[in-house]
Write a protein that holds these residues in place. Structure first.
Motif, PDB file in Angstrom:
ATOM      1  N   ALA A  45      16.151  32.794 -12.639  1.00 31.30           N
ATOM      2  CA  ALA A  45      16.894  33.853 -13.321  1.00 31.30           C
ATOM      3  C   ALA A  45      18.374  33.801 -12.947  1.00 31.30           C
ATOM      4  O   ALA A  45      19.249  34.036 -13.786  1.00 31.30           O
ATOM      5  N   LEU A  46      18.658  33.473 -11.695  1.00 34.50           N
ATOM      6  CA  LEU A  46      20.047  33.399 -11.259  1.00 34.50           C
ATOM      7  C   LEU A  46      20.758  32.187 -11.853  1.00 34.50           C
ATOM      8  O   LEU A  46      21.946  32.260 -12.179  1.00 34.50           O
ATOM      9  N   LEU A  47      20.039  31.090 -12.022  1.00 31.08           N
ATOM     10  CA  LEU A  47      20.634  29.925 -12.698  1.00 31.08           C
ATOM     11  C   LEU A  47      21.025  30.283 -14.122  1.00 31.08           C
ATOM     12  O   LEU A  47      22.101  29.916 -14.602  1.00 31.08           O
ATOM     13  N   GLU A  48      20.150  30.982 -14.814  1.00 34.58           N
ATOM     14  CA  GLU A  48      20.443  31.431 -16.176  1.00 34.58           C
ATOM     15  C   GLU A  48      21.645  32.372 -16.170  1.00 34.58           C
ATOM     16  O   GLU A  48      22.531  32.264 -17.011  1.00 34.58           O
ATOM     17  N   THR A  49      21.700  33.268 -15.218  1.00 36.50           N
ATOM     18  CA  THR A  49      22.820  34.199 -15.103  1.00 36.50           C
ATOM     19  C   THR A  49      24.122  33.444 -14.871  1.00 36.50           C
ATOM     20  O   THR A  49      25.138  33.724 -15.516  1.00 36.50           O
ATOM     21  N   GLY A  50      24.098  32.484 -13.956  1.00 37.59           N
ATOM     22  CA  GLY A  50      25.293  31.686 -13.693  1.00 37.59           C
ATOM     23  C   GLY A  50      25.767  30.943 -14.928  1.00 37.59           C
ATOM     24  O   GLY A  50      26.965  30.895 -15.219  1.00 37.59           O
ATOM     25  N   GLY A  51      24.833  30.371 -15.678  1.00 40.49           N
ATOM     26  CA  GLY A  51      25.184  29.668 -16.912  1.00 40.49           C
ATOM     27  C   GLY A  51      25.814  30.594 -17.936  1.00 40.49           C
ATOM     28  O   GLY A  51      26.786  30.233 -18.615  1.00 40.49           O
ATOM     29  N   ARG A  52      25.283  31.781 -18.037  1.00 42.96           N
ATOM     30  CA  ARG A  52      25.843  32.752 -18.984  1.00 42.96           C
ATOM     31  C   ARG A  52      27.249  33.186 -18.569  1.00 42.96           C
ATOM     32  O   ARG A  52      28.124  33.347 -19.420  1.00 42.96           O
ATOM     33  N   ILE A  53      27.457  33.383 -17.278  1.00 46.47           N
ATOM     34  CA  ILE A  53      28.797  33.752 -16.791  1.00 46.47           C
ATOM     35  C   ILE A  53      29.776  32.621 -17.099  1.00 46.47           C
ATOM     36  O   ILE A  53      30.888  32.865 -17.577  1.00 46.47           O
ATOM     37  N   GLU A  54      29.369  31.385 -16.833  1.00 46.70           N
ATOM     38  CA  GLU A  54      30.250  30.240 -17.098  1.00 46.70           C
ATOM     39  C   GLU A  54      30.633  30.177 -18.571  1.00 46.70           C
ATOM     40  O   GLU A  54      31.817  29.995 -18.905  1.00 46.70           O
ATOM     41  N   ARG A  55      29.667  30.309 -19.451  1.00 53.12           N
ATOM     42  CA  ARG A  55      29.952  30.216 -20.886  1.00 53.12           C
ATOM     43  C   ARG A  55      30.819  31.371 -21.379  1.00 53.12           C
ATOM     44  O   ARG A  55      31.767  31.167 -22.142  1.00 53.12           O
ATOM     45  N   GLU A  56      30.497  32.574 -20.947  1.00 58.74           N
ATOM     46  CA  GLU A  56      31.216  33.741 -21.451  1.00 58.74           C
ATOM     47  C   GLU A  56      32.633  33.853 -20.909  1.00 58.74           C
ATOM     48  O   GLU A  56      33.552  34.261 -21.616  1.00 58.74           O
ATOM     49  N   TYR A  57      32.833  33.458 -19.645  1.00 59.35           N
ATOM     50  CA  TYR A  57      34.132  33.629 -19.007  1.00 59.35           C
ATOM     51  C   TYR A  57      34.914  32.331 -18.865  1.00 59.35           C
ATOM     52  O   TYR A  57      36.049  32.348 -18.397  1.00 59.35           O
ATOM     53  N   GLY A  58      34.314  31.220 -19.236  1.00 54.70           N
ATOM     54  CA  GLY A  58      35.028  29.952 -19.181  1.00 54.70           C
ATOM     55  C   GLY A  58      35.337  29.488 -17.772  1.00 54.70           C
ATOM     56  O   GLY A  58      36.345  28.818 -17.547  1.00 54.70           O
ATOM     57  N   VAL A  59      34.492  29.854 -16.819  1.00 52.14           N
ATOM     58  CA  VAL A  59      34.685  29.437 -15.428  1.00 52.14           C
ATOM     59  C   VAL A  59      33.623  28.421 -15.052  1.00 52.14           C
ATOM     60  O   VAL A  59      32.577  28.333 -15.682  1.00 52.14           O
ATOM     61  N   GLU A  60      33.918  27.668 -14.022  1.00 54.12           N
ATOM     62  CA  GLU A  60      32.941  26.737 -13.475  1.00 54.12           C
ATOM     63  C   GLU A  60      32.512  27.272 -12.111  1.00 54.12           C
ATOM     64  O   GLU A  60      33.328  27.448 -11.214  1.00 54.12           O
ATOM     65  N   LEU A  61      31.233  27.574 -11.997  1.00 60.61           N
ATOM     66  CA  LEU A  61      30.688  28.110 -10.750  1.00 60.61           C
ATOM     67  C   LEU A  61      29.967  27.005 -10.010  1.00 60.61           C
ATOM     68  O   LEU A  61      29.180  26.267 -10.601  1.00 60.61           O
TER      69      LEU A  61
END
Length: 89
Positions: A45-61
């Motif tokens: 679930a956290l991997l999915e969350t991280g991917g969504r944050i990256e896509r929505e905010y244009g950041v690389e985590l």
């Protein structure tokens, strides 16, 4: 992209959209310093969350973002720090 701020509300929205919520956890309660695991969010679930944050905010985590920042407060601060670095670059 102009600098955005990543908030606890943004995190809760992304968590709910991507992984839902454990019925025993109230995300509207005081969760800032509660580990994601205690909130019912496991690694997938956290991997999915991280991917969504990256896509929505244009950041690389980085891969360790959730192990290094195991609470909502720490994660929000880490994402905002990344957004700040991008804005100053």
């Amino acid at each position: 992209m102009s600098q955005q701020e990543f908030t606890l509300q943004d995190l809760k929205r992304i968590l709910l959209d991507g992984a839902g919520a454990d019925e025993s956890v109230d995300l509207d309660g005081d969760i800032l310093d509660t580990d994601f695991e205690q909130l019912g969010y496991e690694s997938l679930a956290l991997l999915e969350t991280g991917g969504r944050i990256e896509r929505e905010y244009g950041v690389e985590l980085h891969d360790e973002i959730f192990t290094d920042n195991p609470t909502p407060r720490a994660l929000v601060a880490a994402v905002n720090a990344q957004l700040g670095r991008m804005a100053s670059a």
